[in-house]
Motif scaffolding. Structure first.
Motif, PDB file in Angstrom:
ATOM      1  N   THR A 144      41.008  37.139  29.446  1.00  0.00           N
ATOM      2  CA  THR A 144      40.148  36.628  30.506  1.00  0.00           C
ATOM      3  C   THR A 144      40.276  37.516  31.729  1.00  0.00           C
ATOM      4  O   THR A 144      41.386  37.747  32.217  1.00  0.00           O
ATOM      5  N   ALA A 145      39.148  38.028  32.195  1.00  0.00           N
ATOM      6  CA  ALA A 145      39.122  38.739  33.467  1.00  0.00           C
ATOM      7  C   ALA A 145      38.945  37.709  34.572  1.00  0.00           C
ATOM      8  O   ALA A 145      38.104  36.811  34.468  1.00  0.00           O
ATOM      9  N   MET A 146      39.755  37.823  35.634  1.00  0.00           N
ATOM     10  CA  MET A 146      39.747  36.822  36.703  1.00  0.00           C
ATOM     11  C   MET A 146      39.709  37.517  38.060  1.00  0.00           C
ATOM     12  O   MET A 146      40.233  38.620  38.224  1.00  0.00           O
ATOM     13  N   VAL A 147      39.098  36.851  39.023  1.00  0.00           N
ATOM     14  CA  VAL A 147      39.092  37.308  40.407  1.00  0.00           C
ATOM     15  C   VAL A 147      39.414  36.110  41.291  1.00  0.00           C
ATOM     16  O   VAL A 147      38.807  35.043  41.147  1.00  0.00           O
ATOM     17  N   PHE A 148      40.364  36.281  42.211  1.00  0.00           N
ATOM     18  CA  PHE A 148      40.728  35.245  43.174  1.00  0.00           C
ATOM     19  C   PHE A 148      40.460  35.788  44.572  1.00  0.00           C
ATOM     20  O   PHE A 148      41.177  36.677  45.049  1.00  0.00           O
ATOM     21  N   LEU A 149      39.422  35.262  45.229  1.00  0.00           N
ATOM     22  CA  LEU A 149      39.043  35.703  46.572  1.00  0.00           C
ATOM     23  C   LEU A 149      39.356  34.616  47.596  1.00  0.00           C
ATOM     24  O   LEU A 149      39.372  33.423  47.275  1.00  0.00           O
ATOM     25  N   ARG A 150      39.519  35.046  48.836  1.00  0.00           N
ATOM     26  CA  ARG A 150      39.833  34.099  49.908  1.00  0.00           C
ATOM     27  C   ARG A 150      38.571  33.492  50.514  1.00  0.00           C
ATOM     28  O   ARG A 150      38.642  32.478  51.207  1.00  0.00           O
ATOM     29  N   LYS A 151      37.418  34.132  50.274  1.00  0.00           N
ATOM     30  CA  LYS A 151      36.127  33.601  50.703  1.00  0.00           C
ATOM     31  C   LYS A 151      35.132  33.767  49.558  1.00  0.00           C
ATOM     32  O   LYS A 151      35.247  34.722  48.779  1.00  0.00           O
ATOM     33  N   PRO A 152      34.154  32.903  49.434  1.00  0.00           N
ATOM     34  CA  PRO A 152      33.176  33.048  48.335  1.00  0.00           C
ATOM     35  C   PRO A 152      32.420  34.371  48.438  1.00  0.00           C
ATOM     36  O   PRO A 152      31.942  34.744  49.509  1.00  0.00           O
ATOM     37  N   ASP A 153      32.332  35.077  47.325  1.00  0.00           N
ATOM     38  CA  ASP A 153      31.566  36.327  47.269  1.00  0.00           C
ATOM     39  C   ASP A 153      31.303  36.640  45.799  1.00  0.00           C
ATOM     40  O   ASP A 153      32.008  37.426  45.172  1.00  0.00           O
ATOM     41  N   GLU A 154      30.283  36.009  45.258  1.00  0.00           N
ATOM     42  CA  GLU A 154      29.984  36.134  43.833  1.00  0.00           C
ATOM     43  C   GLU A 154      29.619  37.556  43.449  1.00  0.00           C
ATOM     44  O   GLU A 154      29.975  38.033  42.370  1.00  0.00           O
ATOM     45  N   ASN A 155      28.918  38.255  44.335  1.00  0.00           N
ATOM     46  CA  ASN A 155      28.511  39.619  44.047  1.00  0.00           C
ATOM     47  C   ASN A 155      29.725  40.538  43.928  1.00  0.00           C
ATOM     48  O   ASN A 155      29.843  41.328  42.982  1.00  0.00           O
ATOM     49  N   LEU A 156      30.647  40.444  44.873  1.00  0.00           N
ATOM     50  CA  LEU A 156      31.857  41.265  44.829  1.00  0.00           C
ATOM     51  C   LEU A 156      32.685  40.925  43.602  1.00  0.00           C
ATOM     52  O   LEU A 156      33.159  41.820  42.883  1.00  0.00           O
ATOM     53  N   LYS A 198      31.301  42.439  40.384  1.00  0.00           N
ATOM     54  CA  LYS A 198      31.570  43.874  40.215  1.00  0.00           C
ATOM     55  C   LYS A 198      32.965  44.109  39.649  1.00  0.00           C
ATOM     56  O   LYS A 198      33.159  44.941  38.754  1.00  0.00           O
ATOM     57  N   TYR A 199      33.940  43.370  40.174  1.00  0.00           N
ATOM     58  CA  TYR A 199      35.309  43.556  39.687  1.00  0.00           C
ATOM     59  C   TYR A 199      35.487  43.007  38.271  1.00  0.00           C
ATOM     60  O   TYR A 199      36.222  43.590  37.457  1.00  0.00           O
ATOM     61  N   LEU A 200      34.827  41.921  37.957  1.00  0.00           N
ATOM     62  CA  LEU A 200      34.922  41.383  36.598  1.00  0.00           C
ATOM     63  C   LEU A 200      34.316  42.348  35.588  1.00  0.00           C
ATOM     64  O   LEU A 200      34.900  42.620  34.529  1.00  0.00           O
ATOM     65  N   ASP A 201      33.134  42.888  35.895  1.00  0.00           N
ATOM     66  CA  ASP A 201      32.485  43.832  34.988  1.00  0.00           C
ATOM     67  C   ASP A 201      33.343  45.086  34.807  1.00  0.00           C
ATOM     68  O   ASP A 201      33.498  45.594  33.684  1.00  0.00           O
ATOM     69  N   PRO A 261      42.361  42.664  51.832  1.00  0.00           N
ATOM     70  CA  PRO A 261      40.974  42.236  52.051  1.00  0.00           C
ATOM     71  C   PRO A 261      40.018  43.369  52.411  1.00  0.00           C
ATOM     72  O   PRO A 261      38.845  43.324  52.053  1.00  0.00           O
ATOM     73  N   LYS A 262      40.488  44.384  53.128  1.00  0.00           N
ATOM     74  CA  LYS A 262      39.632  45.534  53.412  1.00  0.00           C
ATOM     75  C   LYS A 262      39.519  46.432  52.189  1.00  0.00           C
ATOM     76  O   LYS A 262      38.443  46.946  51.878  1.00  0.00           O
ATOM     77  N   ILE A 263      40.640  46.616  51.523  1.00  0.00           N
ATOM     78  CA  ILE A 263      40.677  47.541  50.385  1.00  0.00           C
ATOM     79  C   ILE A 263      39.692  47.129  49.301  1.00  0.00           C
ATOM     80  O   ILE A 263      38.963  47.964  48.764  1.00  0.00           O
ATOM     81  N   ILE A 264      39.653  45.852  48.953  1.00  0.00           N
ATOM     82  CA  ILE A 264      38.798  45.446  47.839  1.00  0.00           C
ATOM     83  C   ILE A 264      37.315  45.586  48.175  1.00  0.00           C
ATOM     84  O   ILE A 264      36.473  45.585  47.269  1.00  0.00           O
ATOM     85  N   PRO A 271      33.818  50.453  48.438  1.00  0.00           N
ATOM     86  CA  PRO A 271      33.134  50.604  47.141  1.00  0.00           C
ATOM     87  C   PRO A 271      33.842  51.540  46.163  1.00  0.00           C
ATOM     88  O   PRO A 271      33.758  51.353  44.950  1.00  0.00           O
ATOM     89  N   PHE A 272      34.575  52.536  46.681  1.00  0.00           N
ATOM     90  CA  PHE A 272      35.214  53.499  45.782  1.00  0.00           C
ATOM     91  C   PHE A 272      36.427  52.919  45.065  1.00  0.00           C
ATOM     92  O   PHE A 272      36.897  53.490  44.073  1.00  0.00           O
ATOM     93  N   ILE A 273      36.956  51.775  45.527  1.00  0.00           N
ATOM     94  CA  ILE A 273      38.154  51.200  44.915  1.00  0.00           C
ATOM     95  C   ILE A 273      37.895  50.788  43.467  1.00  0.00           C
ATOM     96  O   ILE A 273      38.784  50.861  42.610  1.00  0.00           O
ATOM     97  N   LEU A 274      36.667  50.369  43.175  1.00  0.00           N
ATOM     98  CA  LEU A 274      36.318  49.932  41.818  1.00  0.00           C
ATOM     99  C   LEU A 274      36.628  50.987  40.773  1.00  0.00           C
ATOM    100  O   LEU A 274      36.956  50.658  39.624  1.00  0.00           O
ATOM    101  N   HIS A 275      36.513  52.255  41.162  1.00  0.00           N
ATOM    102  CA  HIS A 275      36.722  53.330  40.193  1.00  0.00           C
ATOM    103  C   HIS A 275      37.801  54.293  40.666  1.00  0.00           C
ATOM    104  O   HIS A 275      37.726  55.494  40.413  1.00  0.00           O
ATOM    105  N   SER A 276      38.801  53.743  41.360  1.00  0.00           N
ATOM    106  CA  SER A 276      39.956  54.554  41.750  1.00  0.00           C
ATOM    107  C   SER A 276      41.217  53.690  41.651  1.00  0.00           C
ATOM    108  O   SER A 276      41.872  53.665  40.612  1.00  0.00           O
TER     109      SER A 276
END
Length: 721
Positions: free
Chosen positions: A216-228, A231-234, A276-279, A282-287
């Motif tokens: 299971t791929a999971m994301v835990f965010l501190r504020k709702p952001d389905e779009n972000l 991206k991380y789940l994909d 929170p800034k790092i995630i 945009p380049f973090i997804l592929h670095s």
């Protein structure tokens, strides 16, 4: 698409269980924890099962002030000593009745350590806490000693956590319980896999999930952001698939991105904790993100034996950071950057052998522990070929899952699959500091039997012992579009190169794609800000004619830069110096600096012009008004040292510049706009005269700096689907 899904499901379904270590060899913790964030405290009940090897002298360490006791009949907990370390600790002895190896420990109290800076900023240093329970969030690790730690013994565990409503908790392994009621939340994580420590991270999270087979791929965010989150789940699903196919089955049942409440870049078994800034970069997804995913193979399931050297960072950087650049066709430039970082930061007194690397604490330590190790694995791959290299990785993973492993275990795996004695390679690169340095001279060509003979002298000029090298060379031939490429073996100080060519050679390139770990000549790489930040001695000259507010802002900038890498920093007004020194790097501050003409002279070889209104670099213009400009070049009288000019008329822009410049250390020039300031221009000077490229006469007798012939394309080690 159907086949791809079925393959992914098959690979990720084969989740690895801890076959490498028997349960009897580990400490088992079954924890029940209640968190009280408003009070910065917790309570815990821990059912502990002890392996026989720890008897009879049973001792544990626990964070001070937690007052452990046992309700188990006949068990005695005796306070032994108090230790003053990074975390205040207490040592306890445990007396168990004969025949008993399981007991319950109850304890609790406050843990609230403030954030402390560590590392140098250009080494991507972050702040760290030894452990904290607060209304912002909870971070507890093995180093917090929030649970009883029995020496270096590995653990398995279950962790049940009770939290306030709207809160959630994350740890290693698989979540087996998640109940939210009106007044509380209950979560349980199970880790049958052997672990080095136990993490507990908690906050008011919003959870997003996506299945990938049985993972299971999971994301835990501190504020709702389905779009972000999407991206991380994909990205997680794609990278999990790629690495499972390359190395072997993913060793856990979930991978989670967890948003922290301060800026971090941590990789834990089965999850990563990013700031929170790092995630949101945009380049973090592929670095950084695939880097942390890959750590679940290297570091978080095959554990480094730190006493024998930390191999995990170099191997992870090679199969994540480097591989992504390779997929994008930018691997050679990436390797050049790795070697430049070593050249600029690993100066005299900063080098060490890879077996001595434990963790990154400075850019110099990163350049060795990550960079040199990355290049070692690259050279190993070049020598063995992709197929055998991948077999070696798989063998190493299969034989060392949930074990401590060393560089020597890597050597054994590659020896096993290749049938080659790897001792020379491992000894010269792993157990010794230093790097080879090459010199090329005396190129000559003569006709022979319908073809040509090319000769040249290649020398190893480092002060260390001679290395056994496999050196790639490329020869550009007259009238030929593609270069002739080969690899020559060098096991002595001087190599008389002799190559038979089908056409007239007019250019010879030694290591043209930076495949060899070596200390680069200064003329092979562009001057960059890293030369100033990595200097052993640095002089910062402030503009004496600047107004009071701007001058103070430059003084603050100088203090910031002094904390960013150099060993010794001197700050003076430009009127306190008669001429610029040649024994240290120099930073000139201000449009008004009276040594600005020295900067102009140092840049004379590049397409740069400076007037009172702007700086022009090729087709790029950086206006003086509302901008900051940074230019770096080599000192004309000492190319091993740099001269840098930093100028802005905006005092409010300089604090941000001080924070940002260490992260732009690889660039030769930079432009920023506004008070924030925002980067609007960046680049590197062209390499004008590399000593690793030598030229020979053409058929008309002239010698010209011809373009290098095309090199053979390379296939990436893996591809992202």
């Amino acid at each position: 698409m159907k086949n791809r899904i079925s393959i992914l499901a098959l690979i990720l379904t084969l989740v690895v269980m801890p076959a490498s270590l028997k349960a009897a060899e580990t400490v088992r913790h079954d924890l029940k924890v209640v968190l009280y964030p408003k009070e910065q405290r917790f309570t815990a009940e821990d059912t502990i099962t002890i392996p026989e090897k720890l008897f009879p002298d049973l001792q544990f360490l626990l964070h001070s002030g937690l007052q452990p006791s046992s309700p188990t009949a006949g068990v005695q907990i005796i306070r032994d000593a108090e230790r003053s370390e990074a975390v205040p600790l207490e040592s306890f002895k445990v007396n168990l009745p004969p025949g008993r190896n399981t007991f319950v420990l109850e304890y609790g109290g406050t843990i609230g350590h403030s954030l402390q800076a560590y590392g140098k900023e250009q080494a991507r240093g972050f702040k760290h806490t030894a452990g904290v329970i607060s209304t912002e969030g909870v971070y507890l690790a093995g180093s917090s000693n929030w649970y009883p730690v029995f020496g270096k013994t590995l653990v398995t565990f279950s962790l049940q956590v009770e939290l306030p409503p709207q809160w959630d908790a994350v740890s290693q392994g698989e979540r087996t319980l998640h109940i939210s009621k009106g007044d509380a939340t209950a979560v349980r994580w199970e880790s049958p896999q052997v672990q080095q420590e136990i993490y507990l991270v908690a906050a008011p999270f919003i959870e997003y999930t996506k299945p990938a087979g049985r993972v299971t791929a999971m994301v835990f965010l501190r504020k709702p952001d389905e779009n972000l989150a999407g991206k991380y789940l994909d990205a997680a699903v794609r990278y999990l698939e790629m690495y499972a196919m390359l190395i072997g089955p993913y060793p856990y049942k979930k991978f989670a991105l967890v948003e922290n409440f301060w800026e971090t870049g941590y990789g834990m078994p089965s999850f990563t904790l990013l700031g929170p800034k790092i995630i949101r970069f945009p380049f973090i997804l592929h670095s950084s993100y695939p880097h942390e995913i890959l750590h679940n193979w290297w570091g978080n399931s095959v554990f480094p034996d730190y006493e024998k050297g930390n191999w995990t960072e170099g191997l992870t950087a090679y199969l994540a950071d480097h591989l992504i650049k390779e997929i994008r066709g930018k691997a050679a430039a990436y390797r050049q950057g790795v070697l430049q970082k070593y050249a600029d930061y690993v100066l005299k007194g900063r080098d060490f052998a890879l077996v001595q690397f434990r963790f990154r604490h400075s850019t110099a330590s990163e350049a060795v522990g990550y960079g040199k190790a990355l290049m070692f694995f690259h050279m190993l791959r070049q020598e063995l070929g992709d197929a055998i290299f991948v077999q070696g990785l798989r063998d190493f993973f299969n034989k060392n899952r949930f074990r401590m492993a060393s560089f020597d275990d890597l050597r054994k795996s590659f020896k096993r699959v290749s049938g080659q004695d790897m001792s020379v390679n491992f000894n010269q690169w792993i157990t010794q500091p230093g790097a080879p340095a090459l010199k090329v001279s005396r190129p000559q060509a003569r006709p022979a039997g319908g073809g040509w003979i090319l000769t040249a002298l290649i020398e190893q000029i480092q002060i260390e012992d001679v290395y056994h090298l496999r050196i790639p060379v490329a020869v550009t031939m007259e009238g030929q579009d593609r270069a002739f490429q080969t690899v020559v073996v060098m096991d002595r100080q001087r190599l008389e190169l002799e190559l038979r060519m089908p056409a007239r050679p007019i250019r010879l390139d030694v290591d043209p794609e930076f495949d060899l770990f070596r200390r680069l000549d200064r003329d092979e790489i562009p001057a960059a800000l890293s030369q100033a930040l990595g200097a052993q001695k640095l002089l910062i000259l402030l503009p004496s004619s600047a107004n009071k507010g701007l001058l103070q802002a430059y003084r603050d900038l100088a203090r910031s830069l002094a904390q960013s890498g150099p060993d010794e920093v001197t700050v003076k007004l430009d009127t306190e110096v008669q001429k610029l020194p040649t024994d240290r790097a120099v930073i000139l501050c201000g449009w008004e600096n009276r040594f600005r003409s020295d900067m102009v002279s140092a840049l004379s070889g590049y397409d740069v012009s400076i007037n009172q209104e702007k700086v022009s670099i090729g087709q790029t213009s950086i206006q003086r008004k509302d901008h900051a400009v940074v230019l770096t070049s080599r000192q004309p009288r000492n190319k091993d040292l740099s001269i840098t000019w930093i100028a802005s008329d905006l005092p409010q822009a300089l604090p941000g510049l001080g924070r940002k410049l260490p992260h732009y250390h690889k660039y030769s020039y930079l432009g920023f706009k506004g008070p924030e300031p925002v980067n609007v221009a960046k680049g590197q000077w062209p390499v004008l005269d590399s000593p690793m490229a030598v030229f020979l006469p053409r058929s008309d007798g002239t010698i010209a700096k011809v373009e290098r012939g095309k090199l053979a394309p390379r296939v990436p080690l893996a591809t992202l689907r």
